[in-house]
Scaffold this motif. Sequence first.
Motif, PDB file in Angstrom:
ATOM      1  N   UNK A 246       0.889  -1.177  -0.050  1.00 15.17           N
ATOM      2  CA  UNK A 246      -0.074  -0.039   0.066  1.00 15.17           C
ATOM      3  C   UNK A 246       0.921   1.308  -0.169  1.00 15.17           C
ATOM      4  N   UNK A 247       1.920   1.312   0.910  1.00 16.54           N
ATOM      5  CA  UNK A 247       2.651   2.427   0.811  1.00 16.54           C
ATOM      6  C   UNK A 247       3.538   2.611  -0.347  1.00 16.54           C
ATOM      7  N   UNK A 248       4.192   1.600  -1.031  1.00 17.77           N
ATOM      8  CA  UNK A 248       4.708   1.706  -2.128  1.00 17.77           C
ATOM      9  C   UNK A 248       4.099   2.181  -3.237  1.00 17.77           C
ATOM     10  N   UNK A 249       2.763   1.728  -3.270  1.00 18.47           N
ATOM     11  CA  UNK A 249       1.579   2.003  -4.419  1.00 18.47           C
ATOM     12  C   UNK A 249       1.103   3.496  -4.258  1.00 18.47           C
ATOM     13  N   UNK A 250       1.329   4.118  -3.067  1.00 18.70           N
ATOM     14  CA  UNK A 250       0.563   5.277  -2.588  1.00 18.70           C
ATOM     15  C   UNK A 250       0.998   6.480  -3.509  1.00 18.70           C
ATOM     16  N   UNK A 251       2.451   6.930  -3.945  1.00 20.62           N
ATOM     17  CA  UNK A 251       2.795   7.658  -4.701  1.00 20.62           C
ATOM     18  C   UNK A 251       3.529   7.225  -5.891  1.00 20.62           C
ATOM     19  N   UNK A 252       3.152   5.940  -6.537  1.00 23.85           N
ATOM     20  CA  UNK A 252       3.984   5.536  -7.520  1.00 23.85           C
ATOM     21  C   UNK A 252       3.909   6.265  -8.674  1.00 23.85           C
ATOM     22  N   UNK A 253       2.960   7.315  -8.999  1.00 22.55           N
ATOM     23  CA  UNK A 253       2.977   8.018 -10.161  1.00 22.55           C
ATOM     24  C   UNK A 253       4.367   8.928 -10.318  1.00 22.55           C
ATOM     25  N   UNK A 254       4.565   9.447  -9.203  1.00 19.33           N
ATOM     26  CA  UNK A 254       5.979  10.001  -9.284  1.00 19.33           C
ATOM     27  C   UNK A 254       7.263   9.054  -9.640  1.00 19.33           C
ATOM     28  N   UNK A 255       7.247   7.919  -9.082  1.00 23.16           N
ATOM     29  CA  UNK A 255       8.172   7.032  -9.376  1.00 23.16           C
ATOM     30  C   UNK A 255       8.399   6.588 -10.860  1.00 23.16           C
ATOM     31  N   UNK A 256       7.022   6.414 -11.338  1.00 26.52           N
ATOM     32  CA  UNK A 256       6.870   6.297 -12.816  1.00 26.52           C
ATOM     33  C   UNK A 256       7.431   7.028 -13.418  1.00 26.52           C
ATOM     34  N   UNK A 257       7.286   8.519 -13.191  1.00 20.28           N
ATOM     35  CA  UNK A 257       7.695   9.486 -13.952  1.00 20.28           C
ATOM     36  C   UNK A 257       9.174   9.644 -14.197  1.00 20.28           C
ATOM     37  N   UNK A 258       9.892   9.325 -13.105  1.00 17.53           N
ATOM     38  CA  UNK A 258      11.364   9.122 -12.801  1.00 17.53           C
ATOM     39  C   UNK A 258      11.730   8.123 -13.653  1.00 17.53           C
ATOM     40  N   UNK A 259      10.957   7.171 -13.716  1.00 17.59           N
ATOM     41  CA  UNK A 259      11.422   5.890 -14.528  1.00 17.59           C
ATOM     42  C   UNK A 259      11.386   6.307 -16.119  1.00 17.59           C
ATOM     43  N   UNK A 260      10.421   7.007 -16.600  1.00 20.28           N
ATOM     44  CA  UNK A 260       9.951   7.262 -17.803  1.00 20.28           C
ATOM     45  C   UNK A 260      11.136   8.022 -18.294  1.00 20.28           C
ATOM     46  N   UNK A 261      11.508   9.069 -17.500  1.00 22.70           N
ATOM     47  CA  UNK A 261      12.630  10.115 -17.917  1.00 22.70           C
ATOM     48  C   UNK A 261      13.936   9.269 -17.823  1.00 22.70           C
ATOM     49  N   UNK A 262      14.062   8.557 -17.068  1.00 27.94           N
ATOM     50  CA  UNK A 262      15.281   7.664 -17.346  1.00 27.94           C
ATOM     51  C   UNK A 262      15.276   6.827 -18.541  1.00 27.94           C
ATOM     52  N   UNK A 263      14.383   6.190 -18.882  1.00 31.09           N
ATOM     53  CA  UNK A 263      14.256   5.642 -20.138  1.00 31.09           C
ATOM     54  C   UNK A 263      14.490   6.401 -21.396  1.00 31.09           C
ATOM     55  N   UNK A 264      13.853   7.460 -21.303  1.00 28.22           N
ATOM     56  CA  UNK A 264      13.930   8.566 -22.419  1.00 28.22           C
ATOM     57  C   UNK A 264      15.463   9.112 -22.511  1.00 28.22           C
ATOM     58  N   UNK A 265      16.501   8.926 -21.512  1.00 28.46           N
ATOM     59  CA  UNK A 265      17.725   9.412 -21.396  1.00 28.46           C
ATOM     60  C   UNK A 265      18.829   8.252 -21.698  1.00 28.46           C
ATOM     61  N   UNK A 266      18.152   7.283 -22.041  1.00 32.32           N
ATOM     62  CA  UNK A 266      19.049   5.861 -22.596  1.00 32.32           C
ATOM     63  C   UNK A 266      19.457   4.915 -21.263  1.00 32.32           C
TER      64      UNK A 266
END
Length: 274
Positions: A246-266
């Motif tokens: 529950x706690x990991x999922x609570x603010x997952x959106x922010x972590x997913x955005x970090x993930x997407x940015x990391x993938x975009x930079x290679x």
Amino acid sequence: MPIRRPQPFCFLLVPILLSAALLGTGCEESPTGRKQVTLVPEAQMSALGERSFAELLRTLPLNDDPDVRAYVGCVAEALVDALPQPHGRWSIAVFDDPTPNAFALPGGKIGVHAGMLHVARTPDQLAAVIAHEIAHVLADHSNERLTQELAVQGGLMLVDLFAEEPGSLKHEVLRGALGLGAEYGLLLPYSRTHEREADRIGRDLMAQAGFDPRASVTLWRNMAAAGGGQPPAFLSTHPSHDNRMQELDADMEQAVEIYRQARATGREPACSPP
């Protein structure tokens, strides 16, 4: 001339001065902004971690499958590469142990049991495990825990010092009550805080390295299925699996955005399971 007995303060002054000289003092903030007290110098923590790791390498069997070692090394190295510079050199070992476990020690030491691969079934899930352990090191949790244990030992010393009847049943009951109170009132709650903090820091670290942070929730679902029953959360050093998810999922959106940015930079780790 009567002999004056030393006052208790004189006995207390010696360990206090020795502690100050050997350990120093430190009031810091963890990566999440939580106030923490860490008394042991970083160099000593690193030395402790290196000695412990060397002992494990000496006494425990290492996994001899080159594909397993390469896979775990690939995931761990991708996470280390995402750490802020300078992060120094990290050593990684895979132990031939069927239990699902992993750890990281001060001084940049990572250990993974081969049995963890049966629970962390994808590179993203394995990254969640290793990132969680690295997070404990980043947040200086072992230093904070050692400092707490030193404080507890100091409290037990005071009970011994001021006991009216050292060795009596009353003294032993009091000593035991203090130890129990310290365990459930101080050490265990801090351990749960450490676990929650490592979950959050580790989730963001895996995202920065290009691993999908949503796999951290799946990992704990797998751990719950593999672990069966466990003690109630309030008497455990780890939060319950449900609470963790529950706690990991609570603010997952922010972590997913970090993930997407990391993938975009290679940052796209290409780690293939054996």
